[in-house]
Design a protein around this motif. Structure first.
Motif, PDB file in Angstrom:
ATOM      1  N   ILE A 130       0.850  -1.188   0.000  1.00  0.00           N
ATOM      2  CA  ILE A 130       0.000   0.000   0.000  1.00  0.00           C
ATOM      3  C   ILE A 130       0.887   1.239   0.000  1.00  0.00           C
ATOM      4  N   ASN A 131       0.573   2.174  -0.876  1.00  0.00           N
ATOM      5  CA  ASN A 131       1.268   3.463  -0.891  1.00  0.00           C
ATOM      6  C   ASN A 131       0.489   4.428  -1.777  1.00  0.00           C
ATOM      7  N   ARG A 132       0.843   5.694  -1.656  1.00  0.00           N
ATOM      8  CA  ARG A 132       0.178   6.686  -2.512  1.00  0.00           C
ATOM      9  C   ARG A 132       0.516   6.449  -3.976  1.00  0.00           C
ATOM     10  N   LYS A 133       1.746   6.090  -4.243  1.00  0.00           N
ATOM     11  CA  LYS A 133       2.169   5.809  -5.619  1.00  0.00           C
ATOM     12  C   LYS A 133       2.971   4.522  -5.620  1.00  0.00           C
ATOM     13  N   LEU A 134       2.705   3.682  -6.611  1.00  0.00           N
ATOM     14  CA  LEU A 134       3.443   2.431  -6.783  1.00  0.00           C
ATOM     15  C   LEU A 134       3.850   2.322  -8.243  1.00  0.00           C
ATOM     16  N   ASN A 135       5.123   2.064  -8.475  1.00  0.00           N
ATOM     17  CA  ASN A 135       5.623   1.974  -9.846  1.00  0.00           C
ATOM     18  C   ASN A 135       6.337   0.646 -10.049  1.00  0.00           C
ATOM     19  N   SER A 136       7.082   0.522 -11.135  1.00  0.00           N
ATOM     20  CA  SER A 136       7.760  -0.735 -11.446  1.00  0.00           C
ATOM     21  C   SER A 136       8.796  -1.093 -10.385  1.00  0.00           C
ATOM     22  N   THR A 137       9.410  -0.079  -9.764  1.00  0.00           N
ATOM     23  CA  THR A 137      10.377  -0.356  -8.697  1.00  0.00           C
ATOM     24  C   THR A 137       9.696  -1.030  -7.511  1.00  0.00           C
ATOM     25  N   ALA A 138       8.473  -0.583  -7.177  1.00  0.00           N
ATOM     26  CA  ALA A 138       7.726  -1.203  -6.090  1.00  0.00           C
ATOM     27  C   ALA A 138       7.354  -2.642  -6.437  1.00  0.00           C
ATOM     28  N   VAL A 139       7.030  -2.901  -7.712  1.00  0.00           N
ATOM     29  CA  VAL A 139       6.702  -4.261  -8.141  1.00  0.00           C
ATOM     30  C   VAL A 139       7.894  -5.187  -7.915  1.00  0.00           C
ATOM     31  N   VAL A 140       9.071  -4.771  -8.332  1.00  0.00           N
ATOM     32  CA  VAL A 140      10.276  -5.573  -8.147  1.00  0.00           C
ATOM     33  C   VAL A 140      10.566  -5.762  -6.665  1.00  0.00           C
ATOM     34  N   ASP A 141      10.369  -4.721  -5.881  1.00  0.00           N
ATOM     35  CA  ASP A 141      10.632  -4.794  -4.443  1.00  0.00           C
ATOM     36  C   ASP A 141       9.729  -5.831  -3.774  1.00  0.00           C
ATOM     37  N   VAL A 142       8.429  -5.811  -4.106  1.00  0.00           N
ATOM     38  CA  VAL A 142       7.485  -6.763  -3.507  1.00  0.00           C
ATOM     39  C   VAL A 142       7.818  -8.191  -3.940  1.00  0.00           C
ATOM     40  N   LEU A 143       8.063  -8.382  -5.225  1.00  0.00           N
ATOM     41  CA  LEU A 143       8.367  -9.722  -5.714  1.00  0.00           C
ATOM     42  C   LEU A 143       9.673 -10.255  -5.132  1.00  0.00           C
ATOM     43  N   THR A 144      10.647  -9.380  -4.937  1.00  0.00           N
ATOM     44  CA  THR A 144      11.916  -9.814  -4.340  1.00  0.00           C
ATOM     45  C   THR A 144      11.686 -10.400  -2.957  1.00  0.00           C
ATOM     46  N   ASP A 145      10.931  -9.687  -2.130  1.00  0.00           N
ATOM     47  CA  ASP A 145      10.654 -10.183  -0.777  1.00  0.00           C
ATOM     48  C   ASP A 145       9.920 -11.519  -0.822  1.00  0.00           C
ATOM     49  N   LEU A 146       8.937 -11.648  -1.727  1.00  0.00           N
ATOM     50  CA  LEU A 146       8.156 -12.880  -1.797  1.00  0.00           C
ATOM     51  C   LEU A 146       8.980 -14.044  -2.351  1.00  0.00           C
ATOM     52  N   PHE A 147       9.833 -13.779  -3.322  1.00  0.00           N
ATOM     53  CA  PHE A 147      10.665 -14.847  -3.875  1.00  0.00           C
ATOM     54  C   PHE A 147      11.620 -15.392  -2.815  1.00  0.00           C
ATOM     55  N   ILE A 148      12.133 -14.500  -1.973  1.00  0.00           N
ATOM     56  CA  ILE A 148      13.025 -14.950  -0.898  1.00  0.00           C
ATOM     57  C   ILE A 148      12.244 -15.760   0.129  1.00  0.00           C
ATOM     58  N   LEU A 149      11.036 -15.311   0.436  1.00  0.00           N
ATOM     59  CA  LEU A 149      10.237 -15.956   1.476  1.00  0.00           C
ATOM     60  C   LEU A 149       9.559 -17.233   1.003  1.00  0.00           C
ATOM     61  N   ARG A 150       9.028 -17.213  -0.223  1.00  0.00           N
ATOM     62  CA  ARG A 150       8.189 -18.321  -0.694  1.00  0.00           C
ATOM     63  C   ARG A 150       8.800 -19.137  -1.827  1.00  0.00           C
ATOM     64  N   GLY A 151       9.899 -18.688  -2.396  1.00  0.00           N
ATOM     65  CA  GLY A 151      10.458 -19.357  -3.556  1.00  0.00           C
ATOM     66  C   GLY A 151       9.980 -18.699  -4.846  1.00  0.00           C
ATOM     67  N   VAL A 152      10.588 -19.088  -5.953  1.00  0.00           N
ATOM     68  CA  VAL A 152      10.292 -18.469  -7.247  1.00  0.00           C
ATOM     69  C   VAL A 152       9.192 -19.263  -7.941  1.00  0.00           C
ATOM     70  N   PRO A 153       8.100 -18.617  -8.358  1.00  0.00           N
ATOM     71  CA  PRO A 153       7.038 -19.331  -9.078  1.00  0.00           C
ATOM     72  C   PRO A 153       7.451 -19.615 -10.516  1.00  0.00           C
ATOM     73  N   SER A 154       6.707 -20.509 -11.158  1.00  0.00           N
ATOM     74  CA  SER A 154       6.996 -20.810 -12.559  1.00  0.00           C
ATOM     75  C   SER A 154       6.570 -19.665 -13.472  1.00  0.00           C
ATOM     76  N   TYR A 155       5.399 -19.057 -13.171  1.00  0.00           N
ATOM     77  CA  TYR A 155       4.865 -17.977 -14.000  1.00  0.00           C
ATOM     78  C   TYR A 155       4.338 -16.857 -13.110  1.00  0.00           C
ATOM     79  N   VAL A 156       4.408 -15.649 -13.644  1.00  0.00           N
ATOM     80  CA  VAL A 156       3.821 -14.483 -12.997  1.00  0.00           C
ATOM     81  C   VAL A 156       2.874 -13.845 -14.002  1.00  0.00           C
ATOM     82  N   ARG A 157       1.587 -13.833 -13.674  1.00  0.00           N
ATOM     83  CA  ARG A 157       0.571 -13.331 -14.597  1.00  0.00           C
ATOM     84  C   ARG A 157       0.166 -11.906 -14.220  1.00  0.00           C
ATOM     85  N   SER A 158      -0.042 -11.077 -15.220  1.00  0.00           N
ATOM     86  CA  SER A 158      -0.477  -9.702 -14.974  1.00  0.00           C
ATOM     87  C   SER A 158      -1.117  -9.147 -16.238  1.00  0.00           C
TER      88      SER A 158
END
Length: 271
Positions: A130-158
């Protein structure tokens, strides 16, 4: 013998001894979760210790005049209903993740954005940034944390939003070993799992809350996310929550199910 029709001779109906207590709990849950129907309320009652079936809850539900308010239909949106969309289907946890943005406003009228990430197989909401503005840097930041915590998925859909199709995001996803799965432009039904989650978030929380600050939005939305993944009954999972502690996928020793196999949630694991 008495000259009275047999239909006039009836026993006085007696309710069960626990009817009043059950009714009170149903009304309390309906008041707390105003967008839940009687089937989901039944699942919550069972979690609370009631040995009750859905038919009995439905009878009390209708007797008390309880119902879920109808949502206002949205105009100007065309949905494809002929089944012509063929898309990648999730087959196991961490197979396909999907993410999307949702917008809301604080009480002062200022917009804020939410980046929602969902595991399509388990229906688990992995994160809401959650933030006032979210851009591609925020997307990479969120995915980085999740990949470390949960592992890398096979596909990312958007969808094809600029934050998702940015070269930095695509290159980074490829670098970590995942693949992107973009939907066709103006085809939200191809991202149905995330769209379904977004609608539940808006229906069960955002439409009924007033956020006086961004900090309050952080606390309330995160509390709802935890409830969604650990307590909220999901009809597609046999009315169990999607958290890993509640729904476990068996090991790959027997191989993955075929893509068109029915989704049946495994039995919960007892700790």
């Amino acid at each position: 013998m008495l000259g009275q029709h047999r239909s006039t001779q009836r026993k006085t109906p007696r309710g069960r001894a626990d009817d009043d207590a059950l009714t009170a709990d149903i009304i309390a849950l309906a008041g707390r979760f105003g967008r839940y129907g009687y089937r989901r309320i039944t699942a919550l009652l069972r979690e609370a210790g009631w040995a009750v079936n859905v038919k009995r809850v439905e009878r009390i539900w209708r007797r008390e005049g309880l119902k879920v308010p109808q949502k206002q239909p949205k105009k100007g949106r065309l949905w494809l209903g002929d089944g012509s969309c063929i898309r990648l289907r999730p087959e196991r946890p961490n197979h396909v993740w999907s993410y999307d943005f949702v917008e809301s406003r604080t009480h002062d009228g200022r917009k804020f954005r939410m980046l929602n990430v969902v595991d399509e197989f388990t229906r688990e909401c992995l994160a809401i940034r959650i933030n006032r503005k979210l851009n591609s840097t925020a997307v990479v930041d969120v995915l980085t944390d999740l990949f470390i915590l949960r592992g890398v998925p096979s596909y990312v859909r958007s969808d094809n939003g600029p934050e998702f199709i940015a070269k930095a995001v695509r290159d980074w996803i490829d670098a970590v070993g995942a693949k992107t799965a973009f939907i066709e432009p103006s085809s939200p039904w191809e991202n149905g799992y995330c769209e379904s989650f977004n609608s539940k978030l808006r229906d069960e929380l955002l439409d009924g809350e007033i956020f006086h600050s961004l900090a309050e939005a952080h606390v309330v939305i995160e509390a709802w996310r935890v409830h969604y993944k650990t307590a909220r009954p999901h009809s597609s999972l046999g009315y169990r929550p999607p958290a890993p502690e509640a729904v476990q996928w068996p090991s790959n020793e027997g191989g993955s199910p075929p893509p068109n196999a029915p989704r049946v949630a495994p039995k919960p694991v007892m700790h």
